[in-house]
Design a protein around this motif. Structure first.
Motif, PDB file in Angstrom:
ATOM      1  N   GLU A  65       2.593  11.445   8.014  1.00 25.20           N
ATOM      2  CA  GLU A  65       1.153  11.357   8.216  1.00 25.20           C
ATOM      3  C   GLU A  65       0.536  10.264   7.357  1.00 25.20           C
ATOM      4  N   MET A  66       1.172   9.889   6.262  1.00 26.81           N
ATOM      5  CA  MET A  66       0.705   8.776   5.440  1.00 26.81           C
ATOM      6  C   MET A  66       1.108   7.441   6.060  1.00 26.81           C
ATOM      7  N   VAL A  67       2.279   7.415   6.663  1.00 29.44           N
ATOM      8  CA  VAL A  67       2.755   6.183   7.291  1.00 29.44           C
ATOM      9  C   VAL A  67       1.829   5.769   8.429  1.00 29.44           C
ATOM     10  N   VAL A  68       1.382   6.737   9.218  1.00 29.76           N
ATOM     11  CA  VAL A  68       0.525   6.442  10.373  1.00 29.76           C
ATOM     12  C   VAL A  68      -0.687   5.615   9.969  1.00 29.76           C
ATOM     13  N   GLU A  69      -1.237   5.899   8.797  1.00 33.60           N
ATOM     14  CA  GLU A  69      -2.441   5.199   8.332  1.00 33.60           C
ATOM     15  C   GLU A  69      -2.111   3.947   7.521  1.00 33.60           C
ATOM     16  N   ASN A  70      -0.840   3.726   7.222  1.00 28.79           N
ATOM     17  CA  ASN A  70      -0.481   2.621   6.320  1.00 28.79           C
ATOM     18  C   ASN A  70       0.800   1.924   6.772  1.00 28.79           C
ATOM     19  N   ARG A  71       0.860   1.597   8.035  1.00 30.11           N
ATOM     20  CA  ARG A  71       2.076   1.005   8.591  1.00 30.11           C
ATOM     21  C   ARG A  71       2.392  -0.351   7.966  1.00 30.11           C
ATOM     22  N   ASP A  72       1.374  -1.176   7.718  1.00 31.11           N
ATOM     23  CA  ASP A  72       1.620  -2.495   7.127  1.00 31.11           C
ATOM     24  C   ASP A  72       2.270  -2.365   5.748  1.00 31.11           C
ATOM     25  N   MET A  73       1.860  -1.348   5.015  1.00 30.64           N
ATOM     26  CA  MET A  73       2.424  -1.130   3.685  1.00 30.64           C
ATOM     27  C   MET A  73       3.887  -0.726   3.776  1.00 30.64           C
ATOM     28  N   LEU A  74       4.214   0.091   4.772  1.00 35.76           N
ATOM     29  CA  LEU A  74       5.603   0.494   4.941  1.00 35.76           C
ATOM     30  C   LEU A  74       6.464  -0.712   5.303  1.00 35.76           C
ATOM     31  N   ARG A  75       5.951  -1.561   6.178  1.00 36.46           N
ATOM     32  CA  ARG A  75       6.694  -2.772   6.526  1.00 36.46           C
ATOM     33  C   ARG A  75       6.894  -3.656   5.302  1.00 36.46           C
ATOM     34  N   LYS A  76       5.909  -3.713   4.438  1.00 36.03           N
ATOM     35  CA  LYS A  76       6.027  -4.506   3.208  1.00 36.03           C
ATOM     36  C   LYS A  76       7.139  -3.955   2.321  1.00 36.03           C
ATOM     37  N   MET A  77       7.206  -2.632   2.202  1.00 35.83           N
ATOM     38  CA  MET A  77       8.294  -2.007   1.435  1.00 35.83           C
ATOM     39  C   MET A  77       9.644  -2.469   1.963  1.00 35.83           C
ATOM     40  N   ALA A  78       9.813  -2.354   3.269  1.00 37.84           N
ATOM     41  CA  ALA A  78      11.094  -2.718   3.879  1.00 37.84           C
ATOM     42  C   ALA A  78      11.378  -4.204   3.709  1.00 37.84           C
ATOM     43  N   ASP A  79      10.366  -5.043   3.914  1.00 38.62           N
ATOM     44  CA  ASP A  79      10.555  -6.486   3.808  1.00 38.62           C
ATOM     45  C   ASP A  79      10.944  -6.912   2.397  1.00 38.62           C
ATOM     46  N   GLU A  80      10.504  -6.154   1.407  1.00 36.57           N
ATOM     47  CA  GLU A  80      10.815  -6.506   0.015  1.00 36.57           C
ATOM     48  C   GLU A  80      12.105  -5.863  -0.472  1.00 36.57           C
ATOM     49  N   GLY A  81      12.832  -5.197   0.423  1.00 37.82           N
ATOM     50  CA  GLY A  81      14.158  -4.697   0.092  1.00 37.82           C
ATOM     51  C   GLY A  81      14.224  -3.298  -0.464  1.00 37.82           C
TER      52      GLY A  81
END
Length: 216
Positions: A65-81
């Motif tokens: 439920e947090m990811v739904v509102e903050n997808r860009d942040m999750l992608r940033k986590m993944a992009d930064e390894g």
């Protein structure tokens, strides 16, 4: 009680592990930092900024439920390894749920992580550290391994940043897995503590890393 299996599929039998599934990269005193309950737009960016400043990676156990509102942040986590793990959809006490409700909590979260980052999580953590046989089995059926911790910062009890820092440094040892939070309340003390204990761990010779799969 844990094993590998394709997502959304029930294995024909329980897979029994005969060797460790967790390997920590690096030599010497390696430790893993983990953050639960996010992503949160107030605190997660500060955590990511601090980790990036020291060129280290961590694990983030996120709630759907947090990811739904903050997808860009999750992608940033993944992009930064950083490694993204499953922390259920709404952070319930899983041991009080039916098997179908447990599966829904975990599967929905894996789905939204995959939709956002392109890959399903390989790790999960039960809210409150409350595990039972059903939780382990369903996690395995969904292709995930469980990960707990060895040092709890107790930041969820709203201590001072100095208290959080002391707990981490006192518990520091090879193979340490630190539990902290980047959401679920006022996490500014957690952020301030991270800024202090992370460089101290590095200066003391600790290698901050993330786990990788043991190939079979």
């Amino acid at each position: 009680m844990t094993g590998y299996g394709p997502a959304r599929a029930m294995p024909r039998r329980t897979l029994v592990r005969r060797e460790p599934f967790l390997r920590i990269k690096g030599r010497g005193r390696s430790v893993v930092l983990t953050f639960d309950d996010g992503p949160d737009p107030r605190y997660t960016p500060e955590v990511l900024r601090t980790l990036k400043a020291h060129d280290v990676r961590a694990m983030f156990f996120v709630c759907g439920e947090m990811v739904v509102e903050n997808r860009d942040m999750l992608r940033k986590m993944a992009d930064e390894g950083h490694v993204i793990g499953n922390h259920t959809w709404s952070h319930p006490l899983l041991t009080e749920l039916t098997r179908s409700a447990i599966r829904s909590q975990m599967e929905r979260t894996s789905d939204v992580i995959e939709q956002t980052c392109g890959a399903r999580p390989g790790w999960f953590r039960a809210p409150y550290g409350a595990w039972n046989r059903a939780v382990f089995e369903i996690g395995a059926e969904l292709g995930m391994e469980p990960l707990a911790w060895s040092v709890d910062t107790l930041d969820w009890t709203a201590p001072s940043s100095q208290s959080i820092e002391r707990r981490v440094l006192k518990g520091a040892a090879e193979g340490m897995v630190v539990l902290a939070h980047d959401a679920g309340g006022d996490r500014s003390p957690s952020v301030r503590a991270l800024r202090r204990y992370l460089p101290r761990l590095l200066d003391s010779g600790y290698h901050i890393t993330v786990p990788r799969w043991q190939t079979r």
